[in-house]
Motif scaffolding. Structure first.
Motif, mmCIF file in Angstrom:
data_model
loop_
_atom_site.group_PDB
_atom_site.id
_atom_site.type_symbol
_atom_site.label_atom_id
_atom_site.label_comp_id
_atom_site.label_asym_id
_atom_site.label_seq_id
_atom_site.Cartn_x
_atom_site.Cartn_y
_atom_site.Cartn_z
ATOM 1 N N TRP A 174 -11.723 -9.619 5.501
ATOM 2 C CA TRP A 174 -10.829 -10.511 6.236
ATOM 3 C C TRP A 174 -11.509 -11.865 6.335
ATOM 4 N N ARG A 226 -0.739 -6.936 6.111
ATOM 5 C CA ARG A 226 -1.979 -7.698 6.371
ATOM 6 C C ARG A 226 -2.208 -7.866 7.876
ATOM 7 N N ASN A 282 -9.763 -1.300 16.888
ATOM 8 C CA ASN A 282 -10.909 -0.422 16.624
ATOM 9 C C ASN A 282 -12.243 -1.068 16.977
ATOM 10 N N GLU A 283 -12.346 -2.367 16.842
ATOM 11 C CA GLU A 283 -13.612 -3.041 17.151
ATOM 12 C C GLU A 283 -13.763 -3.365 18.631
ATOM 13 N N GLU A 289 -2.983 -4.607 9.601
ATOM 14 C CA GLU A 289 -4.389 -4.257 9.379
ATOM 15 C C GLU A 289 -5.309 -5.037 10.322
ATOM 16 N N LEU A 324 -7.922 -3.485 12.992
ATOM 17 C CA LEU A 324 -9.314 -3.931 13.067
ATOM 18 C C LEU A 324 -9.676 -4.378 14.484
ATOM 19 N N ALA A 337 -17.211 -6.905 11.157
ATOM 20 C CA ALA A 337 -16.014 -6.150 10.761
ATOM 21 C C ALA A 337 -15.188 -6.932 9.739
ATOM 22 N N PHE A 338 -15.074 -8.244 9.927
ATOM 23 C CA PHE A 338 -14.326 -9.066 8.969
ATOM 24 C C PHE A 338 -14.989 -8.998 7.595
ATOM 25 N N GLN A 340 -16.860 -6.559 6.403
ATOM 26 C CA GLN A 340 -16.662 -5.212 5.856
ATOM 27 C C GLN A 340 -15.263 -5.024 5.290
ATOM 28 N N HIS A 341 -14.272 -5.616 5.927
ATOM 29 C CA HIS A 341 -12.891 -5.393 5.531
ATOM 30 C C HIS A 341 -12.298 -6.524 4.693
ATOM 31 N N HIS A 401 0.814 -1.203 0.000
ATOM 32 C CA HIS A 401 0.000 0.000 0.000
ATOM 33 C C HIS A 401 0.855 1.263 0.000
ATOM 34 N N PHE A 412 -4.960 3.601 13.176
ATOM 35 C CA PHE A 412 -4.781 3.275 11.764
ATOM 36 C C PHE A 412 -3.303 3.080 11.453
#
Length: 194
Positions: free
Chosen positions: A63, A22, A32-33, A25, A29, A57-58, A60-61, A9, A163
């Motif tokens: 994962w 990975r 944040n969750e 990230e 996640l 969340a998984f 949405q992202h 990225h 982040f």
């Protein structure tokens, strides 16, 4: 010495490979969750049903867990999230907490699978230990190659979201546009008052 393996990225000279990215990230996640008490300027109660929150969340992202996550796993991951959070906030004890997490979850580099992949958890580790070891190792690698400033917490008031800053010059200050706009509006109102 910067790590340059894959143009994942981050653009520019100093890059983080896709494996580290990975798992970093995933750390974002999880924190944040499961470990944030305010987000986007509003108080936030940690989810009562952690398994449902993580599953959503998984999805949405994008994962995709390699093993089925249980409610007990989700509860243990809340402890992992709390242990990973200091790495993003620059807390004085962040390094010690991250080192404890690496030891507690048995982080050890090894090759396993077919074809073999480099992983940072013992073969046969349960899901939580595997994820915790890999995520903590990813954060340690980011910090260890001098890129710790890329692990950030939102600077907007009332937001604890974290982040991984993938901008070229590591200048990102907010978790997203909403918090950036809130901070700019607040600064504008403060200037108008004076």
């Amino acid at each position: 010495m910067p790590v340059t393996i894959d143009a994942w990225h981050i653009t520019g000279q100093s890059q983080i490979d896709s494996y580290v990215g990975r798992w970093a990230e995933l750390a974002v996640l999880l924190v944040n969750e499961l470990a944030v008490t305010q987000a986007l300027g509003r108080p936030r109660t940690p989810p009562a049903d952690r398994l449902a929150a993580l599953s959503q969340a998984f999805d949405q992202h994008g994962w995709i867990p390699t093993r089925a996550l249980t409610a007990a796993d989700a509860d243990r991951l809340a402890d992992v999230a709390a242990a990973l959070r200091p790495a993003f906030t620059g807390a004085p004890d962040a390094t010690a907490v991250l080192n404890e997490t690496l030891v507690r979850h048995g982080a050890v580099p090894n090759l396993h699978g077919d074809p073999p992949i480099l992983a940072f958890h013992r073969p046969g580790s349960d899901l939580v230990d595997a994820w915790a070891a890999d995520a903590a190792t990813a954060l340690a690698m980011v910090i260890g190659v001098g890129q710790g400033q890329r692990l950030r917490a939102c600077e907007a008031g009332g937001c604890d979201l974290v982040f991984l800053d993938v901008t070229r010059n590591a200048s990102r200050r907010f978790c997203g546009l909403s918090c950036q706009n809130r901070a700019k509006a607040s600064a504008y109102r403060a200037r108008r008052r004076t």
